[in-house]
Design a protein around this motif. Structure first.
Motif, PDB file in Angstrom:
ATOM      1  N   UNK A  50       0.802  -1.229   0.000  1.00  0.00           N
ATOM      2  CA  UNK A  50       0.000   0.000   0.000  1.00  0.00           C
ATOM      3  C   UNK A  50       0.833   1.277   0.000  1.00  0.00           C
ATOM      4  N   UNK A  51       2.153   1.149   0.061  1.00  0.00           N
ATOM      5  CA  UNK A  51       3.019   2.329   0.139  1.00  0.00           C
ATOM      6  C   UNK A  51       4.189   2.205  -0.839  1.00  0.00           C
ATOM      7  N   UNK A  52       4.895   3.316  -1.027  1.00  0.00           N
ATOM      8  CA  UNK A  52       6.044   3.326  -1.936  1.00  0.00           C
ATOM      9  C   UNK A  52       7.286   2.718  -1.305  1.00  0.00           C
ATOM     10  N   UNK A  53       7.343   2.711   0.023  1.00  0.00           N
ATOM     11  CA  UNK A  53       8.603   2.387   0.678  1.00  0.00           C
ATOM     12  C   UNK A  53       9.514   3.599   0.571  1.00  0.00           C
ATOM     13  N   UNK A  54      10.804   3.417   0.859  1.00  0.00           N
ATOM     14  CA  UNK A  54      11.708   4.548   0.766  1.00  0.00           C
ATOM     15  C   UNK A  54      13.108   4.088   0.378  1.00  0.00           C
TER      16      UNK A  54
END
Length: 130
Positions: A50-54
Motif C-alpha cells: 500500500x506504500x512506496x517504501x523509501x
C-alpha cells in the motif's frame, strides 16, 4: 522524466521503477556532492503493497530519504543532518519536492544548505570512518 506523482500503492511495476530511478538519482547526488565512495550507505526499503517504501542515502553528516510520504503536498524528499551513519533520528526534518530528483545540482544545493556538506570539503576523508 519519471512520473513522481504516480502512486506506487498496489502497483508493483511502478514501485520497482520508483526504487530503481530513485537509487540511480541518489547515486548521482552523491557524485554531485563529491561524497567519497564508501562514505555513505544507499538503502532501499520496499515496505508493503500500500506504500512506496523509501530509498535512503545515509552519510556521516547527511540523511536523505525519498518516498511518496508527502505525495499530496508534492514533498517526498526528507533531508536532515546526522552524526554518523548510526544516527537515524538526526537533526530537524526538512522536506523538498520529489521533482528535485530531476535537477540533481539544485537538490545538491539544498542538501548543502541544510546539512553543510560541502562540495570542496578539505576534510572529506573524515567521512570515510563513520
Amino acid at each position: 522524466m519519471f512520473q513522481w506523482d504516480k502512486s506506487c500503492s498496489y502497483d508493483e511495476q511502478q514501485k520497482r521503477r520508483f526504487h530503481t530511478t530513485v537509487r540511480s538519482r541518489l547515486k548521482k547526488l552523491a557524485a554531485e556532492l563529491d561524497l567519497p565512495s564508501g562514505s555513505y550507505d544507499l538503502r532501499s526499503n520496499r515496505a508493503g503493497v500500500a506504500v512506496s517504501g523509501e530509498v535512503t542515502l545515509h552519510h556521516a553528516c547527511a540523511y536523505i530519504q525519498v518516498g511518496q510520504f508527502g505525495l499530496s503536498s508534492g514533498h517526498g524528499i526528507l533531508i536532515r543532518t546526522c552524526k554518523g551513519r548510526k544516527d537515524y533520528s538526526g537533526g530537524p526534518n526538512h522536506f523538498v519536492a520529489l521533482a528535485m530528483l530531476d535537477d540533481i545540482p539544485a537538490l545538491a544545493a539544498a542538501v548543502r544548505a541544510i546539512t553543510g556538506v560541502s562540495r570542496r570539503d578539505s576534510n572529506a576523508s573524515q567521512f570515510r570512518a563513520a
